[in-house]
Design a protein around this motif. Structure first.
Motif, short mmCIF file in Angstrom:
data_model
loop_
_atom_site.label_atom_id
_atom_site.label_comp_id
_atom_site.label_asym_id
_atom_site.label_seq_id
_atom_site.Cartn_x
_atom_site.Cartn_y
_atom_site.Cartn_z
N VAL A 1 92.87 32.72 28.91
CA VAL A 1 94.03 32.96 29.76
C VAL A 1 93.81 32.36 31.14
O VAL A 1 94.68 31.68 31.69
N ASP B 1 90.31 32.89 42.07
CA ASP B 1 91.63 33.42 42.40
C ASP B 1 92.42 33.81 41.15
O ASP B 1 93.21 34.75 41.16
N GLU B 2 92.21 33.05 40.05
CA GLU B 2 92.91 33.42 38.81
C GLU B 2 92.37 34.73 38.26
O GLU B 2 93.10 35.54 37.70
N ILE C 1 91.13 37.12 40.15
CA ILE C 1 91.67 38.15 41.05
C ILE C 1 93.13 38.45 40.70
O ILE C 1 93.57 39.60 40.73
N ALA C 2 93.89 37.41 40.33
CA ALA C 2 95.30 37.60 39.98
C ALA C 2 95.44 38.55 38.80
O ALA C 2 96.43 39.27 38.68
N ARG C 3 94.46 38.56 37.90
CA ARG C 3 94.51 39.46 36.74
C ARG C 3 93.76 40.75 37.06
O ARG C 3 93.03 41.29 36.23
N ASP C 4 93.91 41.25 38.26
CA ASP C 4 93.29 42.50 38.73
C ASP C 4 91.77 42.43 38.81
O ASP C 4 91.09 43.46 38.80
#
Ligand SMILES: Cc1cc2nc3c(=O)[nH]c(=O)nc-3n(C[C@H](O)[C@H](O)[C@H](O)COP(=O)(O)O)c2cc1C
Lengths: 110, 595
Positions: B124, B131-132, B134-137
């Protein structure tokens, strides 16, 4: 070095970016399909597509997904936009431009 | 804002199938078409369905393209990206649906029965982009621990979740952490076991390659919970992609202040260092692993003292497996009850398996505990290829055992597998069909453990070699029934007298095949016959009356063992034949058989 607030800000800023890859709820979402065959592109479909994506991002609309498709068959009506709302009939809009695209979004929101 | 994401699998399977070149080709063509502001090309970790790689997925449609080659890239760009049409011929075709194309990975049978917790980000996110994650919590669980929970509360959540170690033994993770926390010592260590030595296993590798930050975050949480400031990841040097991505992830975390002296300004200090192993199986054993990190030769030491009391550099230490850690952040964020709601009474959550052997969908799968072996083999795995019959599944690698067809409906969890003479192990699952000889399988695993025995203790060093000699005698048809009894006795002797888990479990493949397939052992001994026609010294190749005398086989035979007159039946000289099987592969008339 970052603070906790910085991490939260990165998360919020990146969420919709990565969210594009989440189609677990695809069946429950509203799909806007833009015809982007040669005919659509020549008639300005790319502007329509970009307007929709940017506006959705700006308004923070969740559960609305914009995809492109090829020629929808009625080339003289291009740009053509279809709106698929789950469990409803498909709505087809013809000769869409940027202003009309925003109107379509208003309708969906309403 | 990118409108389209093209995800290219960068897991080991697809990578060795040229997926790096495919990614470059996409990037190049996107530039040529001036679409670089619209379309993002992302390299990800493993999607799981390695059998049909290289795999790419295009969002927002979620179109799942399999078996892609560099030459296919222009067509995908032209059709899918420019014209917006799915390229049907590249879509995955599901055999169970009469070879119909399936649009999304999530619509495949392979995917439907899976639940992704440890693998939630694999395939995914871009594992090289913090950052990706972090974007997914990502790092939310760490923030929650550091700001809302005290160390004991963290441990209580892990305990209540019922999480057990995914590295083999299944020890309750929270209890292990508690032992280490209870030690009074300024210096403690958090270690991660990424040695993954079982032949055929690639679960931990895939987690590290696809979601390295999940492991870093969980180790930091563990450090906070037990009062440690230093972590070590012991990863084998044979996993270069995993090592690279870990290095990148550690550097990014340090830069963001997620590792270091004052994590996110909270005052908590923790750092992680990589230690590269050289791929000795015994170094996956916890005491040998720590000895190796200390810079000594990787040999086990007796327990007690247990690592939680006296581990790395004689300090209190916890060691957990990669997949164990990969569950931690989700338990902290979603709660112990959420995790405990999945699985069986004593085995909670999910388990990742590396599915291999005689199965259609080889790959990486994550299932809730309690899923039956039948569901894994038939639904997720897509069954046995070439219309063959399922014979057994091997779990637990060289320490494990075989599960025969009669137990296909057993719900998979730690205790059930033990009760039928196998074990969960770290998650390798090798499927065997009627063409596999079970004595030969036992011999394969024993050859492995004999090679990998460190030699420190006699039962393992010499006992296993003797055991292998018995197996060799059986597969050459020279053993007696007395040998079989003696061999079984030797198994128990090795198990009860070896120093570490390697020797204590090495005879398991022999014992479990003896338990379910004793008739095969007896056929080798009493009738000098290998029922599956595998053991070379017990089979003969024969040419039947179907032979039309074309001479193809005789021209192919590397030792000139086949002769005859054109248009008449040929013959094999058994004294010369080396049983390589090339004649069978060559014959167009199915005239050559093994007996
Ligand atoms: C010979 C041998 C090899 C092992 N190899 C591994 C391995 O490759 N990876 C792993 O996580 N555990 C391995 N283990 C188990 C470890 O000793 C230890 O139990 C585990 O790492 C603890 O982590 P967990 O509680 O999270 O499972 C091995 C054990 C033995 C006896």
């Amino acid at each position: 070095m970052k603070s906790i607030a910085d991490i939260m800000a990165i998360r919020d800023a990146m969420r919709s970016h990565v969210g594009l890859r989440d189609n677990a709820d695809a069946e429950k979402e509203i799909h806007i399909v833009v015809g982007m065959g040669t005919c659509g592109l020549n008639a300005g479909a790319r502007t329509v597509f970009n307007t929709l994506v940017d506006a959705i991002e700006e308004r923070g609309l969740a559960g609305v997904r914009v995809t492109r498709t090829g020629c929808l068959g009625n080339c003289e009506d291009e740009p053509v936009v279809e709106v698929h709302v789950p469990e409803k009939d498909v709505a087809t809009y013809k000769n869409v431009d940027a202003a009309k695209a925003l109107e379509i979004l208003n309708n969906i929101q309403a | 804002m990118y409108r389209t994401h093209i995800l290219v699998c960068g897991g080991t399977g697809c990578h060795s199938n040229n997926s790096g070149k495919i990614r470059e080709a996409f990037e190049e063509q996107i530039k040529q078409k001036n679409l670089q502001d619209d379309v993002l090309v992302v390299g990800t970790g493993c999607f799981g369905l390695c059998a049909v790689g290289p795999i790419i997925i295009i969002y927002p449609e979620g179109a799942f393209y399999s078996g892609i080659k560099v030459e296919d890239v222009p067509e995908i760009i032209e059709e899918h990206i420019v014209k917006g049409r799915l390229v049907e011929k590249f879509l995955y075709h599901e055999k169970a649906l009469g070879n119909k194309p399936v649009k999304a990975l999530s619509d495949t049978n392979f995917y439907k029965k899976q639940t992704r917790v440890a693998l939630r980000n694999c395939g995914v996110i871009n594992p090289e982009a913090i950052d990706e994650y972090i974007a997914r919590d990502g790092y939310q669980a760490l923030i929650k621990c550091l700001t809302e929970l005290d160390p004991q509360q963290v441990i209580d959540i892990v305990k209540a979740s019922g999480l057990r170690g995914r590295g083999g033994a299944g020890f309750p993770t929270g209890v292990k952490w508690q032992f280490a926390k209870n030690q009074n010592n300024d210096t403690k260590y958090v270690c991660c076991n990424a040695d993954e030595g079982d032949p055929g296993a690639f679960m931990d590798r895939s987690v590290l390659e696809g979601d390295p930050h999940a492991v870093l975050e969980a180790m930091t949480i563990a450090g906070y919970a037990i009062g440690s400031h230093q972590g070590y990841i012991y990863v084998r040097a044979e996993y270069p992609i995993a090592v690279d991505r870990l290095k990148i992830a550690i550097a990014q975390s340090r830069e963001y202040g997620l590792l270091g002296d004052n994590i996110l300004g909270t005052g908590f200090a923790f750092d992680i260092e990589l230690k590269l192993g050289s791929g000795a199986f015994v170094c996956g054993e916890e005491t040998a692993l720590m000895t190796s990190i200390e810079g000594h030769r990787g040999e086990p030491r007796p327990r007690p003292p247990f690592p939680a009391v006296k581990g790395l550099f004689a300090k209190p230490t916890i060691l957990n497996n990669v997949e164990t850690y990969a569950n931690i952040t989700q338990i902290i964020l979603n709660g112990a009850e959420w995790f405990a709601s999945m699985g069986t009474e004593k085995s909670k959550g999910t388990k990742v398996f590396a599915l291999g052997g005689k199965i259609v969908n080889t790959g990486l799968v994550e299932i809730p505990m309690g899923t039956t072996l039948r569901e894994i083999v038939e639904d997720i795995g897509g069954g046995i290829p070439n219309g063959k019959k399922f014979k057994a599944a091997q779990t637990g690698g060289p320490s494990g055992g075989c599960i025969p067809a009669e137990h296909l409906d057993i719900p998979i969890d730690y205790d059930n597998l033990i009760s039928i003479g196998s074990m969960m192990g770290s998650g390798g699952m090798i499927v065997m069909d009627e063409d596999n000889c079970m004595v030969d399988i036992a011999k394969f695993f024993l050859e492995f453990t004999v090679d990998e025995s460190c030699g420190k203790c006699t039962p393992c060093r010499i006992g296993n070699r003797r055991l292998l000699e018995y197996l060799d005698k059986i597969t050459s048809g020279k053993a007696t029934m007395q040998d079989l009894d003696d061999m079984e006795q030797l198994c128990y002797y090795i198990k009860s007298n070896s120093l570490c888990g390697l020797g204590q479990t090495a005879p398991n493949p022999v014992l479990s095949t003896l338990r379910y397939f004793r008739d095969e052992y007896e056929a080798h001994i009493k009738e000098h016959r290998c029922p599956a026609h595998v053991c070379k010294r017990l089979i003969q190749f024969k040419i039947t009356d179907k032979c039309i005398g074309c001479s193809a086989c005789s021209r192919k035979c590397p030792v000139n063992a086949i002769s005859g007159e054109i248009k008449k039946k040929f013959d094999i000289d058994q004294a010369k034949c080396i049983k390589c099987g090339q004649c069978i592969a060559t014959c167009k008339f199915g005239a050559i058989i093994k007996e």
